[in-house]
Design a protein around this motif. Structure first.
Motif, PDB file in Angstrom:
ATOM      1  N   SER A  77       0.846  -1.189   0.000  1.00  0.00           N
ATOM      2  CA  SER A  77       0.000   0.000   0.000  1.00  0.00           C
ATOM      3  C   SER A  77       0.889   1.249   0.000  1.00  0.00           C
ATOM      4  CB  SER A  77      -0.898  -0.005   1.242  1.00  0.00           C
ATOM      5  OG  SER A  77      -1.661   1.167   1.311  1.00  0.00           O
TER       6      SER A  77
ATOM      7  N   THR B 230      -5.174   9.982   9.525  1.00  0.00           N
ATOM      8  CA  THR B 230      -3.917   9.588  10.157  1.00  0.00           C
ATOM      9  C   THR B 230      -3.744  10.415  11.421  1.00  0.00           C
ATOM     10  OG1 THR B 230      -2.915   9.128   8.011  1.00  0.00           O
ATOM     11  CG2 THR B 230      -1.428   9.404   9.871  1.00  0.00           C
TER      12      THR B 230
ATOM     13  N   GLU C 110     -11.557   4.995   8.212  1.00  0.00           N
ATOM     14  CA  GLU C 110     -10.367   4.146   8.272  1.00  0.00           C
ATOM     15  C   GLU C 110      -9.287   4.943   8.993  1.00  0.00           C
ATOM     16  OE1 GLU C 110      -7.052   1.983   5.364  1.00  0.00           O
ATOM     17  OE2 GLU C 110      -8.907   2.796   4.502  1.00  0.00           O
TER      18      GLU C 110
ATOM     19  N   ILE D 242      -5.421   5.393  10.781  1.00  0.00           N
ATOM     20  CA  ILE D 242      -4.015   4.997  10.657  1.00  0.00           C
ATOM     21  C   ILE D 242      -3.242   5.638  11.805  1.00  0.00           C
ATOM     22  CG2 ILE D 242      -1.967   5.100   9.180  1.00  0.00           C
ATOM     23  CD1 ILE D 242      -3.964   5.501   6.795  1.00  0.00           C
TER      24      ILE D 242
ATOM     25  N   GLU E  89      -4.478  -0.444  18.212  1.00  0.00           N
ATOM     26  CA  GLU E  89      -5.055  -1.672  17.654  1.00  0.00           C
ATOM     27  C   GLU E  89      -6.379  -2.005  18.339  1.00  0.00           C
ATOM     28  OE1 GLU E  89      -2.988  -5.758  16.354  1.00  0.00           O
ATOM     29  OE2 GLU E  89      -3.055  -5.500  18.536  1.00  0.00           O
TER      30      GLU E  89
ATOM     31  N   TRP F 244      -4.261   0.499  10.490  1.00  0.00           N
ATOM     32  CA  TRP F 244      -2.815   0.384  10.268  1.00  0.00           C
ATOM     33  C   TRP F 244      -2.087   0.934  11.494  1.00  0.00           C
ATOM     34  CZ3 TRP F 244      -0.723  -1.767   5.829  1.00  0.00           C
ATOM     35  CH2 TRP F 244      -1.548  -1.851   4.706  1.00  0.00           C
TER      36      TRP F 244
ATOM     37  N   VAL G 259       1.648   2.458  11.945  1.00  0.00           N
ATOM     38  CA  VAL G 259       2.798   2.869  11.129  1.00  0.00           C
ATOM     39  C   VAL G 259       3.949   3.225  12.057  1.00  0.00           C
ATOM     40  CG1 VAL G 259       3.645   4.495   9.401  1.00  0.00           C
ATOM     41  CG2 VAL G 259       1.269   3.694   9.311  1.00  0.00           C
TER      42      VAL G 259
ATOM     43  N   THR H 276      -2.362  -6.183  13.632  1.00  0.00           N
ATOM     44  CA  THR H 276      -2.756  -5.135  12.683  1.00  0.00           C
ATOM     45  C   THR H 276      -1.660  -4.943  11.634  1.00  0.00           C
ATOM     46  OG1 THR H 276      -4.003  -4.017  14.422  1.00  0.00           O
ATOM     47  CG2 THR H 276      -3.430  -2.703  12.493  1.00  0.00           C
ATOM     48  N   PRO H 277      -2.022  -4.709  10.370  1.00  0.00           N
ATOM     49  CA  PRO H 277      -1.004  -4.463   9.334  1.00  0.00           C
ATOM     50  C   PRO H 277      -0.076  -3.302   9.711  1.00  0.00           C
ATOM     51  CG  PRO H 277      -3.153  -4.780   8.325  1.00  0.00           C
ATOM     52  CD  PRO H 277      -3.387  -4.714   9.808  1.00  0.00           C
TER      53      PRO H 277
ATOM     54  N   GLY I 108       2.844  -0.357   8.832  1.00  0.00           N
ATOM     55  CA  GLY I 108       3.394   0.566   7.842  1.00  0.00           C
ATOM     56  C   GLY I 108       4.728   1.116   8.308  1.00  0.00           C
TER      57      GLY I 108
ATOM     58  N   ARG J 103       3.698  -3.501   5.268  1.00  0.00           N
ATOM     59  CA  ARG J 103       2.912  -3.588   4.040  1.00  0.00           C
ATOM     60  C   ARG J 103       2.354  -2.242   3.602  1.00  0.00           C
ATOM     61  NH1 ARG J 103       5.726  -6.927   3.451  1.00  0.00           N
ATOM     62  NH2 ARG J 103       5.416  -9.195   3.292  1.00  0.00           N
ATOM     63  N   GLN J 104       2.672  -1.188   4.304  1.00  0.00           N
ATOM     64  CA  GLN J 104       2.364   0.164   3.826  1.00  0.00           C
ATOM     65  C   GLN J 104       3.629   1.000   3.878  1.00  0.00           C
ATOM     66  OE1 GLN J 104       0.380   3.845   5.864  1.00  0.00           O
ATOM     67  NE2 GLN J 104      -1.319   2.655   4.997  1.00  0.00           N
TER      68      GLN J 104
END
Length: 538
Positions: A6, A101, A139, A141, A166, A172, A174, A200-201, A203, A226-227
């Protein structure tokens, strides 16, 4: 199937914190459209409550049908406050963005020193803020500020900060190397450990204070992030952010990850240069992948080899990122350089005859005098066409005069009087300008317009003067480089003289000659109707 990464672009927010960079709301809209075409997944537009430009951007961007998710930036709620009544968080909600964000502290030292609150209250600030925004269907971040410094100082607390975000619904987490002081090996090790404790994914957001932002981002991705967050051309505070123009091709072409489509990756160079123009910041010519010199070759041995196979001195095909191969001709040039340029221009140069060898010697002599053809391709092309007998004489100079007047009641005014011969006809014109070079430009255009009305389609976009031998002070020889543009192209010309006006005239004449080569019209066509859409008036 390759792993999808991403791409989160923060040029419009973090990038504008770089020294000398200021973008209007209109600038941001233009760049957002370009980034969307490039295929980034998130475009961080700024803080919707921080200034009027960002407020206008978020209002206008709603009207655009972008594929990317427009993201607003803010921070966690204030200490001792309630998230629902926090003005910063509510402005993010009111902006109507799809994603937000929030930056929050992950370093205990910062909690005590910058926020001046307790570790428990900081965790509550993170949880409350993400719970509130997530409850609004956004969403979210979490940018864990100073995460790597915090992890090295107190890993338990840094992980606790991530877990609070989370638990509150962050999509995300980060990890930010905010001070830019972490090394790639450390990044890889810490990201790997975080992955074992956070579901959690993840970044990565790095800064370039050790010139490792790109390397650190790659290390994080290889460890499981993954980001990727970064900016076009690496713009950002202090030494800048991670440069997406290097990260994207490194991930996609070198490591096999999927960031954007192959066709979108071909737009990378054009995007980098477009953003540079909007931001009014010159791109370094040696910037990897997208710089003007990224695939430029100067040494004769190098050029001889790439004529056989470009892989001998190029790590990828430049077209994969929208760039192109260039061969420079200078005092280091050999026959291979001239042969390449001639082939590029479809000129028939015999490398065995004395004229070609004389051309090489002439270029080297002119470079010794101060000319620089590697930055003036148009002047070089004119020389090659002249040597091959493929250059039409557009006009010849009879004379020019310059008058500069300064009185106590008005600013300096320059007037140029030019006499040129075009198609055997002598033309005598005069024009004023805001300086002697501008006056010469205006007078010459005025003289040529009746024969070549398309001259109005070009204009000078940059003018540089460089003193060659400083020790001679005001009597020193100078080099003038002029960049000119029309609707679709730009080209550079050069002039050298002890007189700055003469050097400017040489570069100016080359610029106009180059623009008119192959595009000349008969004198009768001057009366033909012309569509003028945004042309620069002279």
């Amino acid at each position: 199937m390759s792993t999808i990464i991403s791409v989160f672009d923060t040029t419009l927010r973090d990038g504008t914190q770089g020294e000398g960079i200021s973008l209007s709301a209109e600038d941001k809209i233009k760049i957002a459209l370009k980034l969307d075409t490039l295929g980034v997944h998130y475009i961080e537009g700024g803080n919707p409550g921080s200034n009027s430009k960002d407020i206008e951007f978020f209002q206008r961007v709603k009207q655009l049908k972008l594929q990317a998710k427009i993201t607003a930036f803010g921070s966690t709620r204030r200490k001792g406050a309630i998230a629902e009544s926090d003005a910063n968080l509510n402005r993010i909600i009111e902006s109507g963005v799809q994603a937000a964000t929030l930056v929050g502290k992950a370093w205990d030292f910062h909690v005590h020193t910058a926020l001046q609150t307790t570790l428990e209250e900081n965790l509550a600030m993170i949880y409350d803020s993400f719970r509130y925004l997530s409850s609004k269907g956004m969403e979210t971040i979490y940018d864990a500020e100073h995460f790597f410094d915090g992890y090295k100082n107190n890993s338990e607390y840094a992980i606790a900060a991530l877990k609070k975000a989370e638990e509150a619904g962050a999509a995300w987490v980060v990890l930010c190397d905010t001070n830019g002081g972490t090394l790639p090996g450390e990044i890889h090790e810490i990201v790997s450990r975080v992955r074992e404790q956070i579901s959690t994914p993840i970044g990565i957001h790095t800064h370039n204070d050790c010139e490792l932002a790109v390397a650190n981002t790659l290390a994080a991705v290889q460890a499981g992030a993954r980001q990727i967050q970064g900016t076009i051309n690496g713009y950002g505070e202090r030494c800048g952010n991670a440069n997406l123009c290097s990260i994207l091709p490194n991930l996609q072409l070198k490591l096999g990850y999927s960031c954007v489509t192959d066709d979108q990756l071909k737009l990378l160079t054009g995007t980098a240069r477009y953003v540079s123009e909007i931001a009014n910041v010159n791109m370094p010519v040696n910037q990897p992948y997208v710089g003007n010199a990224a695939f430029a070759h100067k040494g004769g041995i190098h050029v001889s080899a790439i004529l056989k196979d470009s892989k001998t001195y190029e790590h990828i095909q430049p077209e994969l990122v929208g760039n192109k191969q260039r061969v420079l001709v200078s005092e280091l040039a050999g026959q291979s350089n001239l042969l390449f340029k001639a082939q590029e221009l479809n000129l028939n140069l015999n490398m065995e005859n004395t004229e070609t060898r004389a051309m090489i010697d002439r270029i080297k002599e002119l470079e010794h005098q101060g000319y620089q053809f590697e930055g003036a391709d148009a002047s070089l092309e004119l020389m090659l066409r002249e040597a091959s007998g493929d250059l039409e004489e557009i006009f010849t100079l009879e004379s020019f005069k310059l008058l500069v007047e300064k009185t106590k009641d008005r600013s300096v005014v320059s007037e140029a009087i030019v006499k040129v011969k075009v198609h055997g006809e002598t033309v005598y014109t005069a024009a004023e300008g805001n300086g002697p070079v501008n006056a010469l430009d205006n007078a010459l255009r005025k003289a040529l317009y009746q024969f070549y009305p398309q001259i109005d389609d070009m204009h000078l976009s940059d003018y540089k003067v460089r003193v060659i031998n400083e020790k001679d002070a005001t009597a020193a020889k100078v080099r003038v480089l002029i960049e000119s543009t029309d609707f679709s192209n730009s080209w550079n010309t050069v002039g050298v003289s002890e007189n700055v006006i003469e050097a400017s005239w040489q570069a100016l004449v080359d610029s106009i000659r180059y623009a008119l080569i192959g595009k000349t019209r008969s004198p009768q066509s001057a009366e033909a109707p012309r569509e003028r859409l945004g042309l620069v008036n002279h």
